[in-house]
Design an enzyme around this catalytic site. Sequence first.
Site, PDB file in Angstrom:
ATOM      1  N   ASP A   9     -26.903   9.176  23.316  1.00  0.00           N
ATOM      2  CA  ASP A   9     -25.793   9.102  24.188  1.00  0.00           C
ATOM      3  C   ASP A   9     -24.793   8.354  23.749  1.00  0.00           C
ATOM      4  OD1 ASP A   9     -24.471   9.656  26.988  1.00  0.00           O
ATOM      5  OD2 ASP A   9     -24.782   7.627  27.057  1.00  0.00           O
ATOM      6  N   SER A  10     -23.381   8.258  24.205  1.00  0.00           N
ATOM      7  CA  SER A  10     -22.305   7.544  23.684  1.00  0.00           C
ATOM      8  C   SER A  10     -22.715   6.000  24.031  1.00  0.00           C
ATOM      9  CB  SER A  10     -21.139   7.755  24.290  1.00  0.00           C
ATOM     10  OG  SER A  10     -21.144   7.668  25.435  1.00  0.00           O
ATOM     11  N   CYS A  72     -25.493  13.139  26.378  1.00  0.00           N
ATOM     12  CA  CYS A  72     -24.033  12.722  26.662  1.00  0.00           C
ATOM     13  C   CYS A  72     -23.401  14.138  26.751  1.00  0.00           C
ATOM     14  CB  CYS A  72     -23.578  12.092  25.621  1.00  0.00           C
ATOM     15  SG  CYS A  72     -21.623  11.676  25.658  1.00  0.00           S
ATOM     16  N   GLU A 152     -20.097   0.809  35.187  1.00  0.00           N
ATOM     17  CA  GLU A 152     -20.242  -0.040  34.219  1.00  0.00           C
ATOM     18  C   GLU A 152     -20.133  -1.672  34.770  1.00  0.00           C
ATOM     19  OE1 GLU A 152     -19.508   0.342  30.207  1.00  0.00           O
ATOM     20  OE2 GLU A 152     -20.365   2.314  30.133  1.00  0.00           O
ATOM     21  N   CYS A 182     -21.225  13.857  33.834  1.00  0.00           N
ATOM     22  CA  CYS A 182     -21.045  12.503  33.084  1.00  0.00           C
ATOM     23  C   CYS A 182     -22.357  11.712  33.348  1.00  0.00           C
ATOM     24  CB  CYS A 182     -19.669  11.757  33.284  1.00  0.00           C
ATOM     25  SG  CYS A 182     -19.911  10.157  32.436  1.00  0.00           S
ATOM     26  N   HIS A 184     -22.845   8.684  33.704  1.00  0.00           N
ATOM     27  CA  HIS A 184     -22.858   7.580  34.583  1.00  0.00           C
ATOM     28  C   HIS A 184     -22.709   7.968  36.151  1.00  0.00           C
ATOM     29  CE1 HIS A 184     -21.508   5.631  30.885  1.00  0.00           C
ATOM     30  NE2 HIS A 184     -21.353   4.368  31.566  1.00  0.00           N
TER      31      HIS A 184
HETATM   32  N1  DGL Z   1     -21.897   9.494  28.130  1.00  0.00           N
HETATM   33  C1  DGL Z   1     -20.767  10.101  28.437  1.00  0.00           C
HETATM   34  C2  DGL Z   1     -20.654  11.264  29.088  1.00  0.00           C
HETATM   35  O1  DGL Z   1     -21.690  11.690  29.583  1.00  0.00           O
HETATM   36  C3  DGL Z   1     -19.581   9.166  29.367  1.00  0.00           C
HETATM   37  C4  DGL Z   1     -19.326   7.770  28.774  1.00  0.00           C
HETATM   38  C5  DGL Z   1     -18.421   7.931  27.692  1.00  0.00           C
HETATM   39  O2  DGL Z   1     -17.222   8.253  27.796  1.00  0.00           O
HETATM   40  O3  DGL Z   1     -18.642   7.796  26.438  1.00  0.00           O
HETATM   41  O4  DGL Z   1     -19.728  12.335  28.967  1.00  0.00           O
END
Ligand code: DGL
Length: 281
Positions: A9-10, A72, A152, A182, A184
């Site tokens: 993931d990012s 992600c 966050e 997403c 989050h």
């Molecule tokens: N993990 C990213 C997603 O699910 C969200 C956070 C980011 O923008 O890096 O798209």
Amino acid sequence: MSGPIGVYDSGFGGLSVLRELRSHLPEADFVYLGDSGRAPYGGRDAHTILDLAEQCVQRLFEEGTAVVIVACHTVSSVALRHLQARYGNQARRVLGVTIPAAEAAVRATRGRIGFLGTHGTVASGTFATEVHKLAAVEVIERAAPLLAPIVEEGWETSDVASAAVARYLHLLGDVDTVVLGCTHYPLLRRAFEGALGPDVTLLDPAPYVAARLVDWVQRHPGFVDTGSGTLRALTTGDPARFAELGARFLAAPLPKVECLHLHDGRLVSGRGGATAGQVVR
Ligand code: DGL
């Protein structure tokens, strides 16, 4: 050669997906790579996302995994096909979250699906493309860039969260299903539930991603070790912050977080095989 399951993931968000994967495959070993040192990805251009994703997926293969789940949504939407073409072969696979999300949404909808995600995810149009391969339903996609930073900050139960969620739902208009596109957003479930009417289905794709992975593992023996439920957590960012924030997404403490050093902003490859993980249940 089989190994642990890689999850990429990012940043921290994919830990909300890992949580579901571990609960569906409790004996499997996992290696999670969160590129939090270079997140967020959501506002980045497609070429940069491809480049960052290549470095991270390659690293997860170098850590001894034979299958990598791109948790992600931004990377899955923008780069999955590229990653599959570049790294997928008889011995290694790359799987994403967009198709399971589309399948689950098509099953849930009565005809109008709303989808919220990052700018990159929404600009790609990949979710709508996958839905339309399955059904002739309407898909309304909107970017909701304020939501990830709210999570966050730990403000997911605040008035700020409720107001932002209500604004973004208003942009979706009249839909019968809302997809949390997403990693989050599942932490904002209460804010979404508070704003949605009783006739609207709120869909977190993560449990469907996990169910599809269980099915995939059964159909593809030889990729995933039997394992003992261990977890390694790797980050390109600050390990202490990663452990603190990550525990909220995983809903469990993390093992000691390993730091992957960047050189001139790039993740250098060349590490050896997997080291022993640590059981955290
Ligand atoms: N993990 C990213 C997603 O699910 C969200 C956070 C980011 O923008 O890096 O798209």
